[in-house]
Design an enzyme around this catalytic site. Structure first.
Site, PDB file in Angstrom:
ATOM      1  N   GLU A   1      -7.917   6.603   9.639  1.00 56.88           N
ATOM      2  CA  GLU A   1      -8.388   7.407  10.759  1.00 56.88           C
ATOM      3  C   GLU A   1      -7.486   8.630  10.932  1.00 56.88           C
ATOM      4  O   GLU A   1      -7.955   9.742  11.174  1.00 56.88           O
ATOM      5  CB  GLU A   1      -8.405   6.592  12.060  1.00 56.88           C
ATOM      6  CG  GLU A   1      -9.464   5.507  12.111  1.00 56.88           C
ATOM      7  CD  GLU A   1      -9.037   4.169  11.517  1.00 56.88           C
ATOM      8  OE1 GLU A   1      -8.149   4.127  10.626  1.00 56.88           O
ATOM      9  OE2 GLU A   1      -9.621   3.149  11.951  1.00 56.88           O
TER      10      GLU A   1
ATOM     11  N   GLU B   1       0.842  -1.208   0.000  1.00 56.55           N
ATOM     12  CA  GLU B   1       0.000   0.000   0.000  1.00 56.55           C
ATOM     13  C   GLU B   1       0.869   1.246   0.000  1.00 56.55           C
ATOM     14  O   GLU B   1       0.578   2.221  -0.696  1.00 56.55           O
ATOM     15  CB  GLU B   1      -0.916   0.005   1.225  1.00 56.55           C
ATOM     16  CG  GLU B   1      -1.956  -1.086   1.214  1.00 56.55           C
ATOM     17  CD  GLU B   1      -2.819  -1.042   2.452  1.00 56.55           C
ATOM     18  OE1 GLU B   1      -3.998  -0.683   2.302  1.00 56.55           O
ATOM     19  OE2 GLU B   1      -2.319  -1.355   3.558  1.00 56.55           O
TER      20      GLU B   1
ATOM     21  N   TYR C   1     -14.168  26.955  -1.438  1.00 55.06           N
ATOM     22  CA  TYR C   1     -14.211  25.497  -1.565  1.00 55.06           C
ATOM     23  C   TYR C   1     -13.168  24.955  -2.533  1.00 55.06           C
ATOM     24  O   TYR C   1     -12.746  23.811  -2.397  1.00 55.06           O
ATOM     25  CB  TYR C   1     -15.614  24.977  -1.883  1.00 55.06           C
ATOM     26  CG  TYR C   1     -16.340  25.644  -3.019  1.00 55.06           C
ATOM     27  CD1 TYR C   1     -16.044  25.342  -4.336  1.00 55.06           C
ATOM     28  CD2 TYR C   1     -17.356  26.553  -2.753  1.00 55.06           C
ATOM     29  CE1 TYR C   1     -16.741  25.947  -5.370  1.00 55.06           C
ATOM     30  CE2 TYR C   1     -18.054  27.156  -3.779  1.00 55.06           C
ATOM     31  CZ  TYR C   1     -17.739  26.858  -5.088  1.00 55.06           C
ATOM     32  OH  TYR C   1     -18.421  27.450  -6.109  1.00 55.06           O
TER      33      TYR C   1
ATOM     34  N   LYS D   1     -11.812   4.319   1.368  1.00 58.34           N
ATOM     35  CA  LYS D   1     -10.702   3.525   0.843  1.00 58.34           C
ATOM     36  C   LYS D   1     -11.310   2.386   0.023  1.00 58.34           C
ATOM     37  O   LYS D   1     -11.434   1.253   0.488  1.00 58.34           O
ATOM     38  CB  LYS D   1      -9.844   3.004   1.995  1.00 58.34           C
ATOM     39  CG  LYS D   1      -8.561   2.340   1.571  1.00 58.34           C
ATOM     40  CD  LYS D   1      -7.707   1.991   2.792  1.00 58.34           C
ATOM     41  CE  LYS D   1      -6.415   1.330   2.394  1.00 58.34           C
ATOM     42  NZ  LYS D   1      -5.578   1.010   3.573  1.00 58.34           N
TER      43      LYS D   1
END
Length: 128
Positions: free
Chosen positions: A76, A24, A56, A102
């Site tokens: 997290e 990963e 934004y 994810k």
């Protein structure tokens, strides 16, 4: 007055290198972030003034930069750091809800999505 005005950004996508496995961190994968910014938009609307709201486009760039930036083991951590960056960089935002998706998580059974959602605001927190 406490308003419930929001600015919502959905589907901000970039390749990141987050996860606990070596592949990963080496190969990367797409991460998708949604953010709901809580702010009192009355002054911005009354004055038609961008400086009285959260730009934004700049928020989206901040989010994409965090996805592409420092590698974290946990999504997290990415979610919390993203919320903190938005609160730290956009003073008109009073609170923010960040969801990190994810979609290609290394799970060995069929699944649709994995996501983490956090909410942070400017309210003082007591430390236990």
């Amino acid at each position: 007055m406490n308003r419930q005005d929001t600015i919502t950004l959905t589907g901000i996508t970039a390749i990141g290198y987050h996860g606990v496995f070596g592949h990963e961190k080496r190969d990367g994968q797409p991460f998708v972030v949604d953010a709901v910014l809580h702010a009192d938009l009355a002054a911005a609307a009354a004055a038609d003034d961008l400086t009285k709201t959260a730009h934004y486009g700049e928020v989206a760039e901040t989010i994409a930069g965090l996805i592409r930036g420092e590698s974290f083991d946990l999504i997290e951590t990415l979610a919390v750091r993203t919320a903190e960056a938005i609160l730290g960089g956009f003073p008109n935002v009073e609170g923010v809800e960040v969801t990190v998706h994810k979609p290609k998580a290394p799970i060995q059974v069929p699944f649709g999505d994995v996501s983490i959602r956090v909410f942070r605001d400017r309210a003082p927190r007591s430390v236990a």
